[in-house]
Each structure stands twice: as C-alpha cells, then as structure tokens.
Design a protein around this motif. Sequence first.
Motif, PDB file in Angstrom:
ATOM      1  N   HIS A  22     -60.341 -18.136 -53.227  1.00 17.11           N
ATOM      2  CA  HIS A  22     -60.839 -18.620 -54.475  1.00 17.11           C
ATOM      3  C   HIS A  22     -59.920 -19.342 -55.300  1.00 17.11           C
ATOM      4  CE1 HIS A  22     -63.849 -15.578 -53.666  1.00 17.11           C
ATOM      5  NE2 HIS A  22     -62.753 -14.804 -53.504  1.00 17.11           N
ATOM      6  N   THR A  23     -60.366 -20.313 -56.240  1.00 12.56           N
ATOM      7  CA  THR A  23     -59.450 -21.059 -57.039  1.00 12.56           C
ATOM      8  C   THR A  23     -58.811 -20.035 -57.964  1.00 12.56           C
ATOM      9  OG1 THR A  23     -61.206 -22.971 -57.111  1.00 12.56           O
ATOM     10  CG2 THR A  23     -59.482 -22.650 -58.992  1.00 12.56           C
ATOM     11  N   PRO A  24     -57.427 -20.126 -57.988  1.00 12.29           N
ATOM     12  CA  PRO A  24     -56.606 -19.006 -58.718  1.00 12.29           C
ATOM     13  C   PRO A  24     -57.187 -19.122 -60.385  1.00 12.29           C
ATOM     14  CG  PRO A  24     -55.437 -21.022 -58.148  1.00 12.29           C
ATOM     15  CD  PRO A  24     -56.553 -21.019 -57.250  1.00 12.29           C
ATOM     16  N   ASP A  25     -57.106 -18.108 -60.670  1.00  9.53           N
ATOM     17  CA  ASP A  25     -56.946 -17.872 -62.577  1.00  9.53           C
ATOM     18  C   ASP A  25     -55.938 -18.414 -63.189  1.00  9.53           C
ATOM     19  OD1 ASP A  25     -59.513 -16.452 -61.934  1.00  9.53           O
ATOM     20  OD2 ASP A  25     -58.324 -14.758 -61.776  1.00  9.53           O
ATOM     21  N   LEU A  26     -54.770 -18.582 -62.525  1.00  9.52           N
ATOM     22  CA  LEU A  26     -53.456 -18.868 -63.152  1.00  9.52           C
ATOM     23  C   LEU A  26     -52.602 -19.459 -62.175  1.00  9.52           C
ATOM     24  CD1 LEU A  26     -51.709 -19.052 -65.918  1.00  9.52           C
ATOM     25  CD2 LEU A  26     -50.838 -16.788 -64.976  1.00  9.52           C
ATOM     26  N   SER A  27     -52.239 -20.709 -62.548  1.00  5.24           N
ATOM     27  CA  SER A  27     -50.829 -21.401 -61.860  1.00  5.24           C
ATOM     28  C   SER A  27     -49.686 -21.284 -62.646  1.00  5.24           C
ATOM     29  CB  SER A  27     -51.227 -22.680 -61.418  1.00  5.24           C
ATOM     30  OG  SER A  27     -52.403 -22.944 -60.722  1.00  5.24           O
ATOM     31  N   VAL A  28     -48.657 -20.653 -61.927  1.00  4.54           N
ATOM     32  CA  VAL A  28     -47.290 -20.626 -62.595  1.00  4.54           C
ATOM     33  C   VAL A  28     -46.357 -21.547 -62.019  1.00  4.54           C
ATOM     34  CG1 VAL A  28     -45.430 -19.176 -63.376  1.00  4.54           C
ATOM     35  CG2 VAL A  28     -47.720 -17.897 -63.110  1.00  4.54           C
ATOM     36  N   VAL A  29     -45.842 -22.633 -62.833  1.00  2.00           N
ATOM     37  CA  VAL A  29     -44.792 -23.609 -62.442  1.00  2.00           C
ATOM     38  C   VAL A  29     -43.455 -23.268 -62.888  1.00  2.00           C
ATOM     39  CG1 VAL A  29     -44.215 -25.886 -62.450  1.00  2.00           C
ATOM     40  CG2 VAL A  29     -46.608 -25.278 -62.622  1.00  2.00           C
ATOM     41  N   VAL A  30     -42.544 -23.180 -61.748  1.00  2.00           N
ATOM     42  CA  VAL A  30     -41.172 -22.805 -62.110  1.00  2.00           C
ATOM     43  C   VAL A  30     -40.312 -24.040 -61.702  1.00  2.00           C
ATOM     44  CG1 VAL A  30     -39.212 -21.208 -61.645  1.00  2.00           C
ATOM     45  CG2 VAL A  30     -41.612 -20.327 -61.716  1.00  2.00           C
ATOM     46  N   ALA A  31     -39.687 -24.458 -62.648  1.00  2.15           N
ATOM     47  CA  ALA A  31     -38.790 -25.525 -62.504  1.00  2.15           C
ATOM     48  C   ALA A  31     -37.348 -25.085 -62.088  1.00  2.15           C
ATOM     49  CB  ALA A  31     -38.696 -26.486 -63.770  1.00  2.15           C
ATOM     50  N   ALA A  32     -36.759 -25.482 -60.892  1.00  3.57           N
ATOM     51  CA  ALA A  32     -35.431 -24.934 -60.566  1.00  3.57           C
ATOM     52  C   ALA A  32     -34.561 -26.024 -60.381  1.00  3.57           C
ATOM     53  CB  ALA A  32     -35.563 -24.314 -59.412  1.00  3.57           C
ATOM     54  N   LYS A  33     -33.429 -25.786 -61.160  1.00  2.00           N
ATOM     55  CA  LYS A  33     -32.284 -26.665 -61.130  1.00  2.00           C
ATOM     56  C   LYS A  33     -30.857 -25.902 -60.914  1.00  2.00           C
ATOM     57  CE  LYS A  33     -31.680 -30.618 -63.390  1.00  2.00           C
ATOM     58  NZ  LYS A  33     -31.793 -31.560 -62.135  1.00  2.00           N
ATOM     59  N   ASN A  34     -30.295 -25.489 -59.552  1.00  2.00           N
ATOM     60  CA  ASN A  34     -29.225 -24.896 -59.419  1.00  2.00           C
ATOM     61  C   ASN A  34     -28.976 -23.510 -60.116  1.00  2.00           C
ATOM     62  OD1 ASN A  34     -28.153 -27.033 -57.743  1.00  2.00           O
ATOM     63  ND2 ASN A  34     -27.905 -28.098 -59.679  1.00  2.00           N
ATOM     64  N   PRO A  85     -32.699 -34.491 -57.099  1.00  2.00           N
ATOM     65  CA  PRO A  85     -31.693 -33.611 -57.921  1.00  2.00           C
ATOM     66  C   PRO A  85     -31.384 -34.276 -59.489  1.00  2.00           C
ATOM     67  CG  PRO A  85     -31.130 -33.770 -55.705  1.00  2.00           C
ATOM     68  CD  PRO A  85     -32.104 -34.542 -55.847  1.00  2.00           C
ATOM     69  N   GLU A  86     -31.612 -35.504 -59.439  1.00  2.00           N
ATOM     70  CA  GLU A  86     -31.282 -36.243 -60.879  1.00  2.00           C
ATOM     71  C   GLU A  86     -32.492 -35.793 -61.857  1.00  2.00           C
ATOM     72  OE1 GLU A  86     -28.644 -37.850 -61.647  1.00  2.00           O
ATOM     73  OE2 GLU A  86     -27.710 -36.821 -60.006  1.00  2.00           O
ATOM     74  N   TRP A  87     -33.626 -35.627 -61.310  1.00  2.00           N
ATOM     75  CA  TRP A  87     -34.896 -35.506 -62.340  1.00  2.00           C
ATOM     76  C   TRP A  87     -34.491 -34.134 -63.364  1.00  2.00           C
ATOM     77  CZ3 TRP A  87     -39.750 -35.832 -59.031  1.00  2.00           C
ATOM     78  CH2 TRP A  87     -40.040 -36.964 -58.651  1.00  2.00           C
ATOM     79  N   LEU A  88     -34.771 -34.457 -64.464  1.00  2.00           N
ATOM     80  CA  LEU A  88     -34.832 -33.458 -65.399  1.00  2.00           C
ATOM     81  C   LEU A  88     -35.872 -32.398 -65.569  1.00  2.00           C
ATOM     82  CD1 LEU A  88     -33.579 -35.614 -68.537  1.00  2.00           C
ATOM     83  CD2 LEU A  88     -32.125 -34.250 -67.088  1.00  2.00           C
TER      84      LEU A  88
END
Length: 315
Positions: A22-34, A85-88
């Motif tokens: 099914h289409t999810p109810d929630l998407s969780v986006v985690v940005a990771a930098k080191n 890796p240079e992206w903020l």
Amino acid sequence: MPAVPDAAPKFSPHSPPMMEQHTPDLSVVVAAKNVRQTLLACLKLLMRQAEGRNVEIIVVDASTDGSAQSVSEYSSQIKLLHANPEWLVPRLWSLGIEEATAPIVAITIGQCLPDRHWIDTILRMAAEEERCAGFGGSIDGPRDGRWRDWAMYFSRYSAYMPPLATQLTEEIAGDNAAYRKSALEGCEEVRTGFWENLIHHHLRTGGWTLMLSSDMRVQLGPCPSAWRFCRERYLHGRHFGSTRPGNSGPARWGRIVTAPALVPFLVVRIGSRIATHRRDWLRRCLLALPWLVVFMAAWSLGEAAGYLKPQPETR
C-alpha cells in the motif's frame, strides 16, 4: 528524553518491506552527514515505531564516514539514497522529499533522536489539523554535551527549547518537522533545497498555516567538530542572506551596514530566550558563551556575504 535503544527491533533485515502493498501513510526522510553512530540510534528508534505501521524510511546520505554501509548492513527495509558529500542538509531533504511516496513527509537529521511517540504524534496532528501544512516541535539539548556542544545547540535551536506549547506558529525547525506533500506542490524551492525560511514564506503566502506540538520531540545527539559546524553556519547564513524575502536594494544595503551589530544582537536574543524559557540552562549558556560568539560570528559573516551577492545558493 528519548532513550537510545540497546538493540535493533525484532525483525529480519531480509523480511518483506512494510510498505510494499500500500501507499505509506508517512514517509520519514533522514538527512545524514557524517553522523554514523547517532544515525544508527536514530534509525533504531524510527524502525521500532514503524514496526507494523505503514511507514517508509528514507536515508539521504552525504557522508564519508561509512554511514551508508552501516545503514545497508542494518536493514534492507530502509530506502538509501546517495548524495554529493558537498551538499548541505536542505539539499538532502529535497532529494528525499522527491523520493517520498506518502501524503505526509517528516524530515529530520541523523544527529537527532526522536521521542518514542514521534511517528504517532505526526500522524495524529495530520489527521486533526487539516488546514495546517506542517507540524513541528521541540529539540532537546545534547545528551552529555560539552560546552561547545551546548553552544552549537543554542545557536541553532534556542527558539525550540522544550517545553513548547501546542499552538499556531510562523516557523518550525526543519530538524523536527513534517509537511503535507500536497502543500509543497508548486514550491520551486523544494527542488533546489528545503530551506525552511523560503518554504514557510511560500506556505504562508498560499494561505497555509503551521503548528507546533508539545508532543513532537527529538533530542540532539553528539555534535560535529567546531570547524565543520562553523563552515556549515557560514554557508547557511550566506544562503539566508542571499535569498531572504523582501531583500530589496535599500533593505539589503541597510542590512549590510548594520551587519557588525548582528553578532551581539543574536547572542543577546538567545540569552533572553534562555532566561525567559529555561532559566535552569543559564549557567550552561554562560559557560558556552565563547563558543556561541564564534558560531554566531560564522553565521553573521555568511549572512553579510549573502547580502553582497543576493542569489540562491545551489549546494
């Protein structure tokens, strides 16, 4: 305060994904930098809450410390995206939001540890507050933080210290936020970088509202090196200055002229917030003051540079 789990939730990394039917109810986006160590703690907390729920978790990794490999080894249920890796962080959020398939998208960073009711709170707020485009909450201070860590915390999150009342607001912290994806449609800024001041300005202009929730909490984990943090503060300040709404010629030059007063103004504003909202943290603020001045100077230099060259920062 959220506790760091000692072990992963009881599931097989090779079991079928939770969201495949099914289409999810929630998407969780985690940005990771080191932030490899804290990232895994963050993901364990999220996976524990998502178990048995229709939730997808997306990690956008721009690290050079092996974070991507640790995520892959931890669970195949997590969608992993690789970035420059240079992206903020705002650019990482944009990439994750474009990939998200749920109508509600939550964003945070791998350095933050979500409260054990974080996902439930977001879904409840989304169901109850249909006219709100986004929801946010408090960010608690660093666990076992040094004075430098507390200076980093105060420089970024003084407006979001717990406890916060549930109320309408004009701004929420991107490191602890969730948005209706439909409200973000047509907002070009989402594609070039999820910079909160620009996104929120777009939402308010479109008639949407934002809300703070007293129950939507995360805690800041270990902080980066002072040099890396100063660089990030400078770049974030430069983007803010170069894209600030209402940045007309006279206003821009006025801001450049008053730039030398920006550091003491920002430090006093932070101190005032702490004295009003968290008097028990005043001693921490005073001991962290030398580092706080350094970090606010990095932001102020960046903001002044942005006013001198008013154009969007693409990284």
